[in-house]
Design a protein around this motif. Structure first.
Motif, PDB file in Angstrom:
ATOM      1  N   ASP A 418       0.863  -1.171   0.000  1.00  0.00           N
ATOM      2  CA  ASP A 418       0.000   0.000   0.000  1.00  0.00           C
ATOM      3  C   ASP A 418       0.910   1.235   0.000  1.00  0.00           C
ATOM      4  N   VAL A 419       0.440   2.341   0.502  1.00  0.00           N
ATOM      5  CA  VAL A 419       1.214   3.587   0.446  1.00  0.00           C
ATOM      6  C   VAL A 419       1.416   4.115   1.865  1.00  0.00           C
ATOM      7  N   GLY A 420       2.638   4.480   2.191  1.00  0.00           N
ATOM      8  CA  GLY A 420       2.950   4.997   3.515  1.00  0.00           C
ATOM      9  C   GLY A 420       4.355   4.589   3.894  1.00  0.00           C
ATOM     10  N   SER A 421       4.686   4.710   5.168  1.00  0.00           N
ATOM     11  CA  SER A 421       6.046   4.390   5.616  1.00  0.00           C
ATOM     12  C   SER A 421       6.395   2.926   5.328  1.00  0.00           C
ATOM     13  N   HIS A 422       5.410   2.029   5.485  1.00  0.00           N
ATOM     14  CA  HIS A 422       5.699   0.603   5.236  1.00  0.00           C
ATOM     15  C   HIS A 422       6.107   0.368   3.782  1.00  0.00           C
ATOM     16  N   LYS A 423       5.552   1.156   2.852  1.00  0.00           N
ATOM     17  CA  LYS A 423       5.939   1.007   1.431  1.00  0.00           C
ATOM     18  C   LYS A 423       7.391   1.424   1.226  1.00  0.00           C
ATOM     19  N   LEU A 444       0.609   7.917  -8.832  1.00  0.00           N
ATOM     20  CA  LEU A 444      -0.395   8.613  -8.018  1.00  0.00           C
ATOM     21  C   LEU A 444      -0.152   8.338  -6.537  1.00  0.00           C
ATOM     22  N   SER A 445       0.352   7.128  -6.229  1.00  0.00           N
ATOM     23  CA  SER A 445       0.592   6.730  -4.830  1.00  0.00           C
ATOM     24  C   SER A 445      -0.661   6.910  -3.980  1.00  0.00           C
ATOM     25  N   ALA A 446      -1.728   6.278  -4.391  1.00  0.00           N
ATOM     26  CA  ALA A 446      -2.991   6.356  -3.644  1.00  0.00           C
ATOM     27  C   ALA A 446      -3.061   5.241  -2.616  1.00  0.00           C
ATOM     28  N   MET A 447      -3.351   5.612  -1.375  1.00  0.00           N
ATOM     29  CA  MET A 447      -3.607   4.587  -0.358  1.00  0.00           C
ATOM     30  C   MET A 447      -4.805   3.736  -0.808  1.00  0.00           C
ATOM     31  N   GLY A 448      -4.834   2.488  -0.326  1.00  0.00           N
ATOM     32  CA  GLY A 448      -5.939   1.600  -0.661  1.00  0.00           C
ATOM     33  C   GLY A 448      -5.648   0.696  -1.842  1.00  0.00           C
ATOM     34  N   GLY A 471      -0.335  -0.790   5.232  1.00  0.00           N
ATOM     35  CA  GLY A 471      -0.412  -0.046   6.488  1.00  0.00           C
ATOM     36  C   GLY A 471      -1.803  -0.181   7.091  1.00  0.00           C
ATOM     37  N   ASP A 472      -1.917   0.163   8.368  1.00  0.00           N
ATOM     38  CA  ASP A 472      -3.240   0.034   8.995  1.00  0.00           C
ATOM     39  C   ASP A 472      -4.212   1.099   8.481  1.00  0.00           C
ATOM     40  N   GLY A 473      -3.679   2.247   8.021  1.00  0.00           N
ATOM     41  CA  GLY A 473      -4.554   3.265   7.436  1.00  0.00           C
ATOM     42  C   GLY A 473      -5.115   2.800   6.098  1.00  0.00           C
ATOM     43  N   GLY A 474      -4.254   2.317   5.225  1.00  0.00           N
ATOM     44  CA  GLY A 474      -4.688   1.825   3.913  1.00  0.00           C
ATOM     45  C   GLY A 474      -5.580   0.602   4.039  1.00  0.00           C
ATOM     46  N   PHE A 475      -5.286  -0.252   5.033  1.00  0.00           N
ATOM     47  CA  PHE A 475      -6.126  -1.439   5.225  1.00  0.00           C
ATOM     48  C   PHE A 475      -7.529  -1.024   5.645  1.00  0.00           C
ATOM     49  N   ALA A 476      -7.596   0.000   6.515  1.00  0.00           N
ATOM     50  CA  ALA A 476      -8.923   0.467   6.953  1.00  0.00           C
ATOM     51  C   ALA A 476      -9.755   0.941   5.758  1.00  0.00           C
ATOM     52  N   MET A 477      -9.081   1.495   4.745  1.00  0.00           N
ATOM     53  CA  MET A 477      -9.817   1.981   3.567  1.00  0.00           C
ATOM     54  C   MET A 477     -10.402   0.848   2.733  1.00  0.00           C
ATOM     55  N   THR A 478      -9.789  -0.323   2.789  1.00  0.00           N
ATOM     56  CA  THR A 478     -10.149  -1.385   1.834  1.00  0.00           C
ATOM     57  C   THR A 478     -10.387  -2.742   2.485  1.00  0.00           C
ATOM     58  N   ASN A 500      -1.161   2.054  14.577  1.00  0.00           N
ATOM     59  CA  ASN A 500      -2.236   2.976  14.988  1.00  0.00           C
ATOM     60  C   ASN A 500      -1.963   4.407  14.546  1.00  0.00           C
ATOM     61  N   SER A 501      -1.362   4.530  13.373  1.00  0.00           N
ATOM     62  CA  SER A 501      -0.938   5.863  12.919  1.00  0.00           C
ATOM     63  C   SER A 501      -0.894   5.917  11.401  1.00  0.00           C
ATOM     64  N   LEU A 502      -1.187   7.101  10.887  1.00  0.00           N
ATOM     65  CA  LEU A 502      -0.860   7.393   9.488  1.00  0.00           C
ATOM     66  C   LEU A 502       0.582   7.878   9.530  1.00  0.00           C
ATOM     67  N   ASN A 503       1.476   6.901   9.700  1.00  0.00           N
ATOM     68  CA  ASN A 503       2.832   7.210  10.150  1.00  0.00           C
ATOM     69  C   ASN A 503       3.564   8.206   9.271  1.00  0.00           C
ATOM     70  N   ARG A 504       3.432   8.030   7.976  1.00  0.00           N
ATOM     71  CA  ARG A 504       4.187   8.879   7.052  1.00  0.00           C
ATOM     72  C   ARG A 504       3.845  10.356   7.278  1.00  0.00           C
ATOM     73  N   ILE A 505       2.580  10.623   7.560  1.00  0.00           N
ATOM     74  CA  ILE A 505       2.144  12.006   7.754  1.00  0.00           C
ATOM     75  C   ILE A 505       2.442  12.457   9.177  1.00  0.00           C
ATOM     76  N   GLU A 506       2.259  11.541  10.134  1.00  0.00           N
ATOM     77  CA  GLU A 506       2.568  11.900  11.522  1.00  0.00           C
ATOM     78  C   GLU A 506       4.041  12.290  11.644  1.00  0.00           C
ATOM     79  N   ARG A 520      -3.476   9.911  14.265  1.00  0.00           N
ATOM     80  CA  ARG A 520      -3.493   8.746  15.159  1.00  0.00           C
ATOM     81  C   ARG A 520      -4.840   8.053  15.021  1.00  0.00           C
ATOM     82  N   MET A 521      -4.796   6.725  15.045  1.00  0.00           N
ATOM     83  CA  MET A 521      -6.054   5.982  14.902  1.00  0.00           C
ATOM     84  C   MET A 521      -6.226   5.064  16.094  1.00  0.00           C
ATOM     85  N   GLY A 522      -7.460   4.850  16.484  1.00  0.00           N
ATOM     86  CA  GLY A 522      -7.742   3.851  17.506  1.00  0.00           C
ATOM     87  C   GLY A 522      -7.489   2.475  16.920  1.00  0.00           C
TER      88      GLY A 522
HETATM   89  C1  LIG Z   1      -5.892   8.145  -0.858  1.00  0.00           C
HETATM   90  C2  LIG Z   1      -4.765   8.828  -0.142  1.00  0.00           C
HETATM   91  N1  LIG Z   1      -5.015   9.696   0.856  1.00  0.00           N
HETATM   92  C3  LIG Z   1      -3.995  10.274   1.514  1.00  0.00           C
HETATM   93  C4  LIG Z   1      -2.701  10.028   1.165  1.00  0.00           C
HETATM   94  C5  LIG Z   1      -1.548  10.723   1.921  1.00  0.00           C
HETATM   95  N2  LIG Z   1      -0.788   9.723   2.702  1.00  0.00           N
HETATM   96  C6  LIG Z   1       0.365   9.206   2.248  1.00  0.00           C
HETATM   97  S1  LIG Z   1       1.015   8.077   3.276  1.00  0.00           S
HETATM   98  C7  LIG Z   1      -0.230   8.272   4.385  1.00  0.00           C
HETATM   99  C8  LIG Z   1      -0.274   7.480   5.690  1.00  0.00           C
HETATM  100  C9  LIG Z   1      -0.572   6.033   5.447  1.00  0.00           C
HETATM  101  O1  LIG Z   1      -0.865   5.418   6.686  1.00  0.00           O
HETATM  102  P1  LIG Z   1      -0.828   3.840   6.828  1.00  0.00           P
HETATM  103  O2  LIG Z   1      -1.644   3.206   5.780  1.00  0.00           O
HETATM  104  O3  LIG Z   1      -1.175   3.471   8.221  1.00  0.00           O
HETATM  105  O4  LIG Z   1       0.700   3.502   6.502  1.00  0.00           O
HETATM  106  P2  LIG Z   1       1.963   3.906   7.393  1.00  0.00           P
HETATM  107  O5  LIG Z   1       2.484   5.222   6.892  1.00  0.00           O
HETATM  108  O6  LIG Z   1       1.523   4.003   8.813  1.00  0.00           O
HETATM  109  O7  LIG Z   1       2.934   2.789   7.149  1.00  0.00           O
HETATM  110  C10 LIG Z   1      -1.145   9.231   3.942  1.00  0.00           C
HETATM  111  C11 LIG Z   1      -2.345   9.653   4.696  1.00  0.00           C
HETATM  112  C12 LIG Z   1      -2.477   9.140   0.088  1.00  0.00           C
HETATM  113  N3  LIG Z   1      -1.262   8.848  -0.373  1.00  0.00           N
HETATM  114  N4  LIG Z   1      -3.519   8.532  -0.520  1.00  0.00           N
END
Ligand SMILES: Cc1ncc(C[n+]2csc(CCOP(=O)(O)OP(=O)(O)O)c2C)c(N)n1
Ligand SMILES: [Mg+2]
Length: 581
Positions: A418-423, A444-448, A471-478, A500-506, A520-522
């Motif tokens: 997915d997209v985020g720090s784990h990617k 595009l690097s779209a989460m989900g 990531g847990d954020g992207g998993f929650a989306m899909t 429990n975090s949108l880590n890349r943005i946090e 931060r996510m529950g």
């Molecule tokens: C659809 C979409 N919304 C917002 C973003 C901006 N964004 C990039 S990484 C990220 C955090 C992703 O969180 P998570 O899925 O938990 O992965 P982590 O960074 O924690 O590994 C966000 C919000 C994005 N890339 N795609």
């Protein structure tokens, strides 16, 4: 759910009798090798869904249109064939838009089809009607209306445009009344009514027919020729270079130029850096492999490029740049398209099939190897140290998850992220050995993307084990797409990097001195969620527990009736991510 379509429908030749516009489109898709239509139903597309089913194309119902489009993109990435997705009008097509933009920016050939209100009301009706032409124009390579009168030409144009370099998404709008009209007919109206109808007397018969002349255009990535732009000898800079480095990108993947990259690297002694979406094009266990651009440890890779005296950009697409291009190293541009981005300057351009260009360069090479294998090995050791930085001993670190997963999975495993720090971590630490074995979005690097991509990979490459790292954020989306995986008996394994975090943005907020706000996510009990959708679910928080959870990955990945997908909630210690900023 039994697969729809294929079993019940006898194979038809591509030169059967007259049919409908719906049957023609389904016939073309089948003729170019498409076997899955990723869709979300709606009234305006029912006739096309039925024509596709009769044509032997399996309809895969996603939980929403955006994920159907990601599935189509991933199917295309896994197979090299165009992917196809379908939505209804209005709320369906607006939801599809994200996936259309994704395929375009990730340079993946996708045909996205949406229904529209009947043509008689299209000009004035407002309920659920959005102007698809204007909405899809900036997100697709091309947005067209599929009308019966020009259906044959428009379908070929759509397919050829989607696959032509650089590939991307083409969107087709079809009014609800157009599907049952015979292709070539001048105006809309059911096949059974009106003077234009030359087709079968009933919709039922018409839907089964295909055009008498389906002539698919060539779908190869590029021709075998090489064009040279710029004055003088294009290889003079290469001959003069003492420390050149290859930067291989997605056009090299599309041209299947891996063997040519290996030949040139070995012959001239050149380190090869790859872009994230090109992972696997150059084998990552090769002595000349030099890392992945802009993933974990990115400074070490940029330092290598900055210290080189020439970068051979081999099919590198600047859409994959996360950092700005900051090096002043001269560049020689080798690509399927001219250097129209101009992100870097290159006085010469070799334009054509990336494999053919590399073969030509290798044949011209007569110098000594420029780098020793040992030098590239110490660069890799520096890179490894960089991505390991910040590890918390005794905890489950993100790189532990990636490396344990790689060791537990057969070499031919297809991994999605997915997209985020784990990617960023997986993109560097996952060792790819084959092209099209790592499916990630870096345009595009779209989460989900990760979960639907895994489902599509397993459907289109059932022989291959499939693992998703999300990531847990992207998993929650899909997450609810896992219900589809369970219903279709698809044994995909999803590892959720749970912090429990949108880590890349946090982390970005932290860097700017801001408190974590809306990042931060529950926690969710992912094991319980998985079980509720007919999947297995396990929670782990140590390396040993993760190894145990993945111990039977190989046998579990074999598809059989009643196969259950697996969701692993991996509770990670995210400290290692901080060191990457
Ligand atoms: C659809 C979409 N919304 C917002 C973003 C901006 N964004 C990039 S990484 C990220 C955090 C992703 O969180 P998570 O899925 O938990 O992965 P982590 O960074 O924690 O590994 C966000 C919000 C994005 N890339 N795609
Ligand atoms: Mg997270």
């Amino acid at each position: 759910m039994a697969p729809q379509g294929s079993a019940a429908v006898p194979a038809q030749s591509a030169t059967a009798a007259h049919g409908t516009t719906a049957a023609l489109l389904a016939g073309y898709l089948h003729a170019v090798g498409v076997r899955h239509l990723f869709c979300y139903p709606g009234e305006s597309v029912i006739d096309f869904m039925e024509a596709s089913r009769r044509r032997g194309i399996e309809l895969v119902p996603a939980v929403r249109e955006g994920t159907a489009a990601f599935m189509a993109q991933a199917a295309a990435m896994a197979t090299g064939l165009p992917g196809v997705c379908l939505s209804t009008l209005g709320p369906g097509s607006t939801a599809l838009l994200n996936g259309v933009a994704s395929a375009t920016l990730d340079r993946v050939p996708v045909l996205a089809v949406s229904g529209q209100i009947e043509s008689s009301r299209e000009q004035f009706f407002t309920h659920q009607v959005v102007d698809h032409g204007r909405m899809f124009a900036p997100a697709a390579k091309l947005a067209l209306r599929l009308e019966p009168a020009s259906a044959d030409t428009v379908i070929r144009k759509a397919l050829r445009t989607a696959v032509a370099e650089r590939p991307g998404a083409v969107h087709l709008t079809v009014t609800a009344d157009a599907w049952l009209v015979p292709p070539g007919a001048a105006s809309a109206g059911p096949a059974s009514a009106g003077p234009a109808s030359a087709g079968p007397a009933s919709a039922d018969a018409a839907l089964s027919g295909v055009s008498d002349a389906i002539i698919p255009p060539p779908l190869t990535a590029a021709a075998g020729s090489v064009d040279v732009h710029g004055d003088g000898d294009p290889l003079r800079v290469l001959r003069a270079a003492r420390r050149p480095v290859i930067l291989a990108g997605i056009a090299a993947l599309r041209c299947a130029a891996g063997p040519e990259l290996v030949s040139l690297a070995e012959r001239a002694g050149l380190p090869v850096v790859v872009s994230p979406m090109a992972k696997g094009t150059f084998p990552e266990d090769h002595p000349y492999f030099a890392g992945v651009l802009d993933m974990a440890g990115h400074r070490v890779v940029w330092d290598l490029l900055a210290g080189a005296d020439l970068i051979l950009a081999a099919g590198f697409d600047p859409v994959e740049l996360i950092s700005p291009w900051s090096v002043t190293t001269p560049v020689l541009h080798l690509d399927t398209t001219p250097n129209t981005d101009q992100v870097y300057a290159s006085a010469h351009e070799l334009v054509g099939h990336v494999g053919a260009i590399l073969r030509w360069i290798t044949a011209q090479w007569s110098g000594q190897p420029r780098w020793a294998e040992a030098e590239v090995a110490s660069h890799r050791a520096r890179l490894r140290a960089a991505w390991q930085a910040g590890r918390a001993e005794g905890k489950l670190n993100p790189s532990d998850v990636v490396e344990i997963a790689r060791q537990a999975t057969p070499p031919d495993t297809i991994v999605t992220t997915d997209v985020g720090s784990h990617k960023i971590m997986a993109g560097q630490a996952w060792q790819a050995r084959e092209p099209r074995s790592v499916l990630m979005t870096n345009g595009l690097s779209a989460m989900g993307f990760g979960v639907p991509a895994a489902i599509a990979a397993k459907l289109t490459r059932p022989d291959r084990p499939v693992l998703a790292l999300v990531g847990d954020g992207g998993f929650a989306m899909t997450a609810t797409e896992m219900r589809i995986a369970a219903t279709l008996d698809l044994p995909v394994t999803v590892v959720v990097f749970t912090d429990n975090s949108l880590n890349r943005i946090e982390l970005r907020q932290q860097l700017m001195g801001y408190p974590p706000t809306a990042t931060r996510m529950g926690g969710t009990d992912l094991a319980a969620l998985a079980e509720a959708m007919g999947c297995d679910g396990i929670r782990v928080d140590t390396p040993a527990a993760l190894e145990k959870a993945l111990a039977d990955f190989g046998p579990r990945s074999q598809p059989s009736a009643g196969s259950r997908p697996l969701v692993i909630e991996a509770r990670i210690a995210p400290a290692q991510y901080e060191a990457q900023f």
